[in-house]
Design a protein around this motif. Structure first.
Motif, mmCIF file in Angstrom:
data_model
loop_
_atom_site.group_PDB
_atom_site.id
_atom_site.type_symbol
_atom_site.label_atom_id
_atom_site.label_comp_id
_atom_site.label_asym_id
_atom_site.label_seq_id
_atom_site.Cartn_x
_atom_site.Cartn_y
_atom_site.Cartn_z
ATOM 1 N N ASP A 85 3.013 -5.850 6.008
ATOM 2 C CA ASP A 85 3.210 -4.328 6.224
ATOM 3 C C ASP A 85 3.235 -3.401 5.150
ATOM 4 O OD1 ASP A 85 3.591 -4.982 8.790
ATOM 5 O OD2 ASP A 85 5.717 -4.997 8.929
ATOM 6 N N LYS A 88 -0.499 -2.977 3.986
ATOM 7 C CA LYS A 88 -1.014 -2.112 5.236
ATOM 8 C C LYS A 88 -0.832 -0.558 4.739
ATOM 9 C CE LYS A 88 -1.312 -5.038 9.169
ATOM 10 N NZ LYS A 88 -0.802 -5.195 10.595
ATOM 11 N N LYS A 89 0.704 -0.501 4.337
ATOM 12 C CA LYS A 89 1.072 1.200 4.088
ATOM 13 C C LYS A 89 0.231 1.142 2.860
ATOM 14 C CE LYS A 89 5.373 0.873 6.579
ATOM 15 N NZ LYS A 89 6.542 0.773 6.538
ATOM 16 N N THR A 90 0.146 0.484 1.826
ATOM 17 C CA THR A 90 -0.489 0.999 0.549
ATOM 18 C C THR A 90 -2.091 1.258 0.816
ATOM 19 O OG1 THR A 90 1.053 -0.531 -0.765
ATOM 20 C CG2 THR A 90 -1.004 -0.053 -1.711
ATOM 21 N N LEU A 91 -2.546 0.219 1.598
ATOM 22 C CA LEU A 91 -3.893 0.801 2.044
ATOM 23 C C LEU A 91 -4.258 2.267 2.516
ATOM 24 C CD1 LEU A 91 -5.489 -2.756 3.167
ATOM 25 C CD2 LEU A 91 -5.875 -1.519 0.839
ATOM 26 N N GLU A 92 -3.201 2.418 3.625
ATOM 27 C CA GLU A 92 -3.460 3.638 4.443
ATOM 28 C C GLU A 92 -2.949 4.849 3.625
ATOM 29 O OE1 GLU A 92 -0.471 3.132 7.445
ATOM 30 O OE2 GLU A 92 -1.827 1.817 8.628
ATOM 31 N N ALA A 93 -2.228 4.562 2.539
ATOM 32 C CA ALA A 93 -1.793 5.808 1.501
ATOM 33 C C ALA A 93 -2.875 5.952 0.668
ATOM 34 C CB ALA A 93 -0.599 5.385 0.938
ATOM 35 N N GLY A 95 -6.218 5.732 1.334
ATOM 36 C CA GLY A 95 -7.526 5.816 2.428
ATOM 37 C C GLY A 95 -8.427 4.794 2.259
ATOM 38 N N ARG A 96 -8.019 3.791 1.929
ATOM 39 C CA ARG A 96 -8.934 2.335 1.787
ATOM 40 C C ARG A 96 -8.967 1.618 3.307
ATOM 41 N NH1 ARG A 96 -8.490 -0.344 -3.910
ATOM 42 N NH2 ARG A 96 -9.256 1.121 -5.106
ATOM 43 N N ARG A 97 -8.245 2.068 4.134
ATOM 44 C CA ARG A 97 -8.162 1.106 5.292
ATOM 45 C C ARG A 97 -9.539 1.279 6.041
ATOM 46 N NH1 ARG A 97 -3.613 -0.220 9.797
ATOM 47 N NH2 ARG A 97 -4.512 -1.898 10.468
#
Length: 100
Positions: A85, A88-93, A95-97
């Motif tokens: 989790d 995922k939050k780091t990737l969303e922050a 913008g790499r997701r």
């Protein structure tokens, strides 16, 4: 004398303990319960060996070991879920997701 062919562990323990708590001879005890003396001595030996192993901390309990392994795996799953989790939050922050 007809000897019983199948004894439960509880019955074996009861008979071995009776031999320790009574003044009757082993021969008489065996006749009373329909157990041959060699069979009785085998039970008694196993009983004492199990007690020695338990007191020495060497007696394994598969059920307890299985429960401990299940608990360890549950904890690992929980830790991995938290880490996933956070990732995922780091990737969303950043913008790499989803971008490959």
């Amino acid at each position: 004398m007809v000897y019983k062919s199948r004894w439960t562990p509880e019955e074996k323990i009861r008979i071995v303990l009776e031999s320790l708590n009574t003044n009757i001879s082993i021969a008489e005890l065996c006749r009373k319960h329909g157990v041959s003396p060699p069979v009785f001595y085998s039970w008694r030996g196993k009983f004492f060996q199990g007690g020695k192993l338990a007191l020495a901390g060497q007696l394994r309990n598969p059920a307890l070991e299985k429960e401990a392994e299940i608990e360890r795996l549950k904890n690992l799953i929980g830790e991995l879920t938290i880490a996933n989790d956070a990732f995922k939050k780091t990737l969303e922050a950043t913008g790499r997701r989803g971008s490959r």
